[in-house]
Design an enzyme around this catalytic site. Sequence first.
Site, short mmCIF file in Angstrom:
data_model
loop_
_atom_site.label_atom_id
_atom_site.label_comp_id
_atom_site.label_asym_id
_atom_site.label_seq_id
_atom_site.Cartn_x
_atom_site.Cartn_y
_atom_site.Cartn_z
N ASN A 1 5.23 13.28 8.25
CA ASN A 1 4.56 13.26 6.95
C ASN A 1 4.14 14.65 6.47
O ASN A 1 3.72 14.81 5.33
CB ASN A 1 3.36 12.32 6.97
CG ASN A 1 3.79 10.86 7.00
OD1 ASN A 1 4.98 10.57 6.87
ND2 ASN A 1 2.84 9.96 7.17
N ARG B 1 12.09 6.23 0.06
CA ARG B 1 11.11 5.99 -1.00
C ARG B 1 10.10 7.11 -1.10
O ARG B 1 9.55 7.38 -2.16
CB ARG B 1 10.40 4.67 -0.77
CG ARG B 1 11.39 3.55 -0.67
CD ARG B 1 10.87 2.29 -1.27
NE ARG B 1 11.84 1.24 -1.07
CZ ARG B 1 12.69 0.82 -1.99
NH1 ARG B 1 12.66 1.33 -3.20
NH2 ARG B 1 13.55 -0.13 -1.72
N ARG C 1 4.91 -0.24 -4.19
CA ARG C 1 4.59 1.18 -3.94
C ARG C 1 4.42 1.86 -5.30
O ARG C 1 5.29 2.61 -5.74
CB ARG C 1 5.74 1.78 -3.14
CG ARG C 1 5.40 2.91 -2.19
CD ARG C 1 4.81 2.46 -0.89
NE ARG C 1 4.32 3.57 -0.10
CZ ARG C 1 4.81 3.94 1.07
NH1 ARG C 1 5.79 3.27 1.60
NH2 ARG C 1 4.28 4.95 1.73
N ASP D 1 -1.25 4.16 9.65
CA ASP D 1 0.01 4.21 10.40
C ASP D 1 -0.19 4.03 11.90
O ASP D 1 0.78 3.74 12.62
CB ASP D 1 0.71 5.56 10.15
CG ASP D 1 1.25 5.66 8.73
OD1 ASP D 1 1.27 4.64 8.01
OD2 ASP D 1 1.67 6.77 8.34
C1 UD1 Z 1 1.49 8.42 2.92
C2 UD1 Z 1 2.28 8.44 4.19
C3 UD1 Z 1 2.24 7.07 4.86
C4 UD1 Z 1 0.80 6.64 5.05
C5 UD1 Z 1 0.02 6.72 3.75
C6 UD1 Z 1 -1.47 6.42 3.89
C7 UD1 Z 1 4.01 10.07 3.78
C8 UD1 Z 1 5.46 10.33 3.57
N1 UD1 Z 1 3.66 8.79 3.89
O1 UD1 Z 1 2.12 7.49 2.05
O2 UD1 Z 1 2.90 7.17 6.13
O3 UD1 Z 1 0.78 5.30 5.51
O4 UD1 Z 1 0.15 8.05 3.18
O5 UD1 Z 1 -2.04 7.28 4.82
O6 UD1 Z 1 3.21 10.98 3.89
N2 UD1 Z 1 -1.23 3.96 -4.63
C9 UD1 Z 1 -1.33 3.52 -5.93
N3 UD1 Z 1 -0.83 4.32 -6.92
C10 UD1 Z 1 -0.26 5.53 -6.67
C11 UD1 Z 1 -0.16 5.98 -5.33
C12 UD1 Z 1 -0.66 5.16 -4.32
O7 UD1 Z 1 -1.83 2.43 -6.19
O8 UD1 Z 1 0.18 6.20 -7.61
C13 UD1 Z 1 -1.73 3.09 -3.53
C14 UD1 Z 1 -0.61 2.62 -2.61
O9 UD1 Z 1 0.04 1.48 -3.10
C15 UD1 Z 1 -1.34 2.35 -1.33
C16 UD1 Z 1 -2.46 3.39 -1.34
O10 UD1 Z 1 -2.56 3.85 -2.69
O11 UD1 Z 1 -1.92 1.06 -1.37
C17 UD1 Z 1 -2.20 4.57 -0.42
O12 UD1 Z 1 -1.02 5.21 -0.80
P1 UD1 Z 1 -0.78 6.77 -0.57
O13 UD1 Z 1 -1.99 7.40 0.05
O14 UD1 Z 1 -0.26 7.33 -1.83
O15 UD1 Z 1 0.35 6.74 0.54
P2 UD1 Z 1 1.75 7.46 0.49
O16 UD1 Z 1 1.59 8.86 0.03
O17 UD1 Z 1 2.74 6.58 -0.17
#
Ligand code: UD1
Length: 417
Positions: A23, A92, A121, A306
């Site tokens: 990550n 993704r 997502r 995770d």
């Molecule tokens: C990253 C990590 C993933 C980890 C997660 C949380 C990477 C490549 N992946 O994923 O392994 O599990 O952080 O620690 O680094 N959300 C929204 N709107 C948005 C963005 C996010 O509603 O625009 C929500 C998501 O649906 C989720 C939550 O916020 O429920 C956390 O997502 P986020 O922190 O953005 O995780 P990722 O960056 O996708």
Amino acid sequence: MPHLLIDGGRRLNGTVAIHGAKNAVLPLLAATLLADGESVLHNAPQLSDVEGCLEILSGFGCRTTQEGDTITVCADAADTPSITDELMRKMRSSIVFLGAMMARFGEAHLSYPGGCELGPRPIDLHLAAFRLMGAEIHEEGGQLHAFLPEGRFLGNTVSLSFPSVGATENILLAAVTAKGTTTILNAAREPEIIDLAAYLSACGARIHIDGGTITVEGVERLTACTHTVIPDRIEAATYMAAVAVTGGSAVLERLCPAHIATVLPVFAEMGCRISEFPQQIVLNAPARLNRIPFLRTMPYPGFPTDAAAPLLAAATVANGTSVFVESIFESRYKYVGELARMGAHIKIESRVAIVEGVPSLSGAAVDCTDLRGGAALVIAALAAEGRTVIGELTHLDRGYDHLEDTLTALGARVQRK
Ligand code: UD1
């Protein structure tokens, strides 16, 4: 399709060297698009997600090389501001390229990432921030077309309603070469974000981090640098769970204990003895683990979502009932049905999992449903009596560098066939 065959019931002992963080390296690869010259990333893990990012960079017109754990990227000739639909579907997390693409090219074209194994997502926080920073974004037919009418992002204050990791990274990438100053409020604080900021700062970015507030003063250009990727804290937690579930003992090297400061007490609670050194942890597990009375996943520095699946797998054979609450993702328990095939007793109620420890699991044919769920199956298989056959390995290959070799070196019987 290959499978992992695991003959369980063997105590794991030995030394594990932790690889660079998946990550961390993904946003770092996106960041290389912004720098003039050749970026060199050391300690980069060899993973299919990394290959996917390198394909994306090649698609932009970057020159990339990967030799062992060193990646080089030169983005000087990059001229194609798009990611193919096929690559977007494969990866993704490639949405983290959006900010860097727009900052570099003034425009970006890619398909909408859609849902994934962990549930919907959404990227609303990313898009709202880019709009605040002057971007025009059109979404049609599952495609995203984004432009910067002024050719550059415009600094602004962005307040995140949730400290999203990906949104924080994307905004940071947009802000470093923006016109003016950007302030991110309620920014995510994960170590991978600190690592991204360290690389960008070494390239000439002006970034100040004060807890959940990140201030970025935009600069005209960045110059590529050499950077070493931080260790993978989730890989470390996974191998700790793998060793612990077998009642084994191990030395984990090349990691940062501070990054798993909220994970270590959970292992202690389960009865493991843990000694911490600057880049090393020594773990000694009891013959049978204690239950985890209550574990809630939270944004960093809370317990990482995770690492919950590996711990849940270990709890399936612990003494007593464990309770897990998932507060980050909507749908993170798909793998639980596969654990049940192995004899685990788990009840799911929305975001809560109640795990009643059983004396033993038995080998079965199971499939990975997602990356960390796949790791949970491996951990359960190591503890189970008999042979477990794990399918759908593409999920595991996204995030674990040389998994079988590492487990074999610890004394596990693992083959890929
Ligand atoms: C990253 C990590 C993933 C980890 C997660 C949380 C990477 C490549 N992946 O994923 O392994 O599990 O952080 O620690 O680094 N959300 C929204 N709107 C948005 C963005 C996010 O509603 O625009 C929500 C998501 O649906 C989720 C939550 O916020 O429920 C956390 O997502 P986020 O922190 O953005 O995780 P990722 O960056 O996708």
